[in-house]
Design a protein around this motif. Sequence first.
Motif, PDB file in Angstrom:
ATOM      1  N   ASN A 277       0.816  -1.211   0.000  1.00 42.56           N
ATOM      2  CA  ASN A 277       0.000   0.000   0.000  1.00 42.56           C
ATOM      3  C   ASN A 277       0.853   1.266   0.000  1.00 42.56           C
ATOM      4  N   ALA A 278       2.156   1.096  -0.063  1.00 45.13           N
ATOM      5  CA  ALA A 278       3.086   2.232  -0.084  1.00 45.13           C
ATOM      6  C   ALA A 278       4.264   1.875  -0.981  1.00 45.13           C
ATOM      7  N   SER A 279       4.925   2.880  -1.510  1.00 45.73           N
ATOM      8  CA  SER A 279       6.097   2.650  -2.348  1.00 45.73           C
ATOM      9  C   SER A 279       7.222   2.025  -1.536  1.00 45.73           C
ATOM     10  N   GLY A 280       8.069   1.269  -2.203  1.00 45.48           N
ATOM     11  CA  GLY A 280       9.189   0.631  -1.519  1.00 45.48           C
ATOM     12  C   GLY A 280       9.885  -0.352  -2.443  1.00 45.48           C
ATOM     13  N   THR A 281      10.467  -1.383  -1.858  1.00 45.01           N
ATOM     14  CA  THR A 281      11.165  -2.405  -2.630  1.00 45.01           C
ATOM     15  C   THR A 281      10.707  -3.790  -2.188  1.00 45.01           C
ATOM     16  N   TRP A 282      10.970  -4.767  -3.045  1.00 44.49           N
ATOM     17  CA  TRP A 282      10.679  -6.172  -2.761  1.00 44.49           C
ATOM     18  C   TRP A 282      11.866  -6.983  -3.265  1.00 44.49           C
ATOM     19  N   THR A 283      12.384  -7.849  -2.418  1.00 47.59           N
ATOM     20  CA  THR A 283      13.493  -8.719  -2.802  1.00 47.59           C
ATOM     21  C   THR A 283      12.951 -10.111  -3.071  1.00 47.59           C
ATOM     22  N   CYS A 284      13.267 -10.625  -4.256  1.00 49.46           N
ATOM     23  CA  CYS A 284      12.778 -11.932  -4.678  1.00 49.46           C
ATOM     24  C   CYS A 284      13.395 -13.032  -3.810  1.00 49.46           C
ATOM     25  N   PRO A 285      12.550 -13.881  -3.191  1.00 47.21           N
ATOM     26  CA  PRO A 285      13.075 -14.962  -2.352  1.00 47.21           C
ATOM     27  C   PRO A 285      13.712 -16.086  -3.175  1.00 47.21           C
ATOM     28  N   THR A 286      14.448 -16.927  -2.486  1.00 44.14           N
ATOM     29  CA  THR A 286      15.062 -18.101  -3.105  1.00 44.14           C
ATOM     30  C   THR A 286      13.972 -18.988  -3.692  1.00 44.14           C
ATOM     31  N   SER A 287      14.247 -19.610  -4.790  1.00 42.95           N
ATOM     32  CA  SER A 287      13.365 -20.576  -5.471  1.00 42.95           C
ATOM     33  C   SER A 287      12.158 -19.955  -6.162  1.00 42.95           C
ATOM     34  N   VAL A 288      12.068 -18.638  -6.240  1.00 41.02           N
ATOM     35  CA  VAL A 288      10.962 -18.002  -6.966  1.00 41.02           C
ATOM     36  C   VAL A 288      11.485 -17.563  -8.331  1.00 41.02           C
ATOM     37  N   ASN A 289      10.808 -18.025  -9.379  1.00 42.24           N
ATOM     38  CA  ASN A 289      11.227 -17.705 -10.747  1.00 42.24           C
ATOM     39  C   ASN A 289      10.246 -16.810 -11.482  1.00 42.24           C
ATOM     40  N   THR A 290       8.990 -16.851 -11.074  1.00 43.26           N
ATOM     41  CA  THR A 290       7.925 -16.138 -11.772  1.00 43.26           C
ATOM     42  C   THR A 290       6.943 -15.569 -10.759  1.00 43.26           C
ATOM     43  N   ILE A 291       6.472 -14.359 -11.023  1.00 44.46           N
ATOM     44  CA  ILE A 291       5.439 -13.758 -10.180  1.00 44.46           C
ATOM     45  C   ILE A 291       4.332 -13.193 -11.059  1.00 44.46           C
TER      46      ILE A 291
ATOM     47  N   GLY B  64     -11.108   7.310 -12.526  1.00 42.51           N
ATOM     48  CA  GLY B  64     -10.432   6.201 -11.844  1.00 42.51           C
ATOM     49  C   GLY B  64      -9.115   5.882 -12.540  1.00 42.51           C
ATOM     50  N   GLY B  65      -8.182   5.344 -11.790  1.00 39.45           N
ATOM     51  CA  GLY B  65      -6.898   4.952 -12.364  1.00 39.45           C
ATOM     52  C   GLY B  65      -7.015   3.656 -13.156  1.00 39.45           C
ATOM     53  N   ALA B  66      -6.008   3.403 -13.990  1.00 42.59           N
ATOM     54  CA  ALA B  66      -5.979   2.202 -14.822  1.00 42.59           C
ATOM     55  C   ALA B  66      -5.634   0.973 -13.983  1.00 42.59           C
ATOM     56  N   TYR B  67      -5.933  -0.198 -14.529  1.00 41.61           N
ATOM     57  CA  TYR B  67      -5.601  -1.486 -13.908  1.00 41.61           C
ATOM     58  C   TYR B  67      -4.762  -2.276 -14.906  1.00 41.61           C
ATOM     59  N   VAL B  68      -3.669  -2.866 -14.424  1.00 42.78           N
ATOM     60  CA  VAL B  68      -2.803  -3.679 -15.275  1.00 42.78           C
ATOM     61  C   VAL B  68      -2.508  -4.986 -14.554  1.00 42.78           C
ATOM     62  N   LYS B  69      -2.551  -6.096 -15.307  1.00 41.86           N
ATOM     63  CA  LYS B  69      -2.238  -7.413 -14.731  1.00 41.86           C
ATOM     64  C   LYS B  69      -1.313  -8.150 -15.681  1.00 41.86           C
ATOM     65  N   ASN B  70      -0.198  -8.637 -15.148  1.00 47.54           N
ATOM     66  CA  ASN B  70       0.735  -9.456 -15.920  1.00 47.54           C
ATOM     67  C   ASN B  70       0.822 -10.798 -15.205  1.00 47.54           C
ATOM     68  N   LEU B  71       0.391 -11.860 -15.862  1.00 47.33           N
ATOM     69  CA  LEU B  71       0.305 -13.181 -15.240  1.00 47.33           C
ATOM     70  C   LEU B  71       1.648 -13.860 -15.019  1.00 47.33           C
ATOM     71  N   SER B  72       2.674 -13.473 -15.776  1.00 46.76           N
ATOM     72  CA  SER B  72       3.943 -14.193 -15.682  1.00 46.76           C
ATOM     73  C   SER B  72       5.124 -13.242 -15.887  1.00 46.76           C
ATOM     74  N   VAL B  73       5.651 -12.736 -14.777  1.00 50.12           N
ATOM     75  CA  VAL B  73       6.816 -11.849 -14.823  1.00 50.12           C
ATOM     76  C   VAL B  73       8.030 -12.652 -14.340  1.00 50.12           C
ATOM     77  N   PRO B  74       9.030 -12.851 -15.202  1.00 52.58           N
ATOM     78  CA  PRO B  74      10.212 -13.601 -14.773  1.00 52.58           C
ATOM     79  C   PRO B  74      11.065 -12.763 -13.813  1.00 52.58           C
ATOM     80  N   VAL B  75      11.421 -13.343 -12.674  1.00 55.71           N
ATOM     81  CA  VAL B  75      12.229 -12.651 -11.674  1.00 55.71           C
ATOM     82  C   VAL B  75      13.422 -13.518 -11.284  1.00 55.71           C
ATOM     83  N   THR B  76      14.405 -12.880 -10.640  1.00 55.85           N
ATOM     84  CA  THR B  76      15.632 -13.561 -10.243  1.00 55.85           C
ATOM     85  C   THR B  76      15.768 -13.538  -8.727  1.00 55.85           C
ATOM     86  N   PRO B  77      15.924 -14.711  -8.097  1.00 57.02           N
ATOM     87  CA  PRO B  77      16.089 -14.740  -6.639  1.00 57.02           C
ATOM     88  C   PRO B  77      17.245 -13.836  -6.187  1.00 57.02           C
ATOM     89  N   GLY B  78      17.001 -13.099  -5.099  1.00 57.70           N
ATOM     90  CA  GLY B  78      18.006 -12.194  -4.548  1.00 57.70           C
ATOM     91  C   GLY B  78      17.992 -10.808  -5.151  1.00 57.70           C
TER      92      GLY B  78
END
Length: 146
Positions: free
Chosen positions: A30-44, A72-86
């Motif tokens: 609910n606020a701006s910030g960062t997210w670090t991809c956990p181990t074993s996660v490849n897609t979000i 109203g603001g726009a809505y965007v959904k991406n079903l498969s975003v490739p991410v890298t652990p760490g």
Amino acid sequence: MPALICRRILIGILLFNTNSVFSQTIATFNASGTWTCPTSVNTIQVECWGAGGGGGGSTSSSSKYVGGGGAGGAYVKNLSVPVTPGTTYTLVVGTGGNGGGTSSSTCNGSNGGNTSFSGTGITTITATGGSAGLGGQSSLTAGTGG
């Protein structure tokens, strides 16, 4: 005072481990910030909502020509975003637009802010904020919506 606008980035994380067991965790921001991809996660899965635009006011507090509502603001959904652990990714949560005032110089609302998810190796995902409502301009016209 403008109404509180609910805004967020919702990230559904699909976890894959070496035992081929699948699980899903949902993280809401609910606020701006960062997210670090956990181990074993490849897609979000990423869902973003842009913030709403502020409604228009009027050229005076006694005017019968009121402002239009913000969009109203726009809505965007991406079903498969490739991410890298760490890897750390950036989350920006847009803020709602301010409502217009009661003078000719401040009667228009302001646009809502964009909400986005970005980082190294991915295409930035952005939901655009809503347009501002225009203020009512004396006896000539009522304001228009965003």
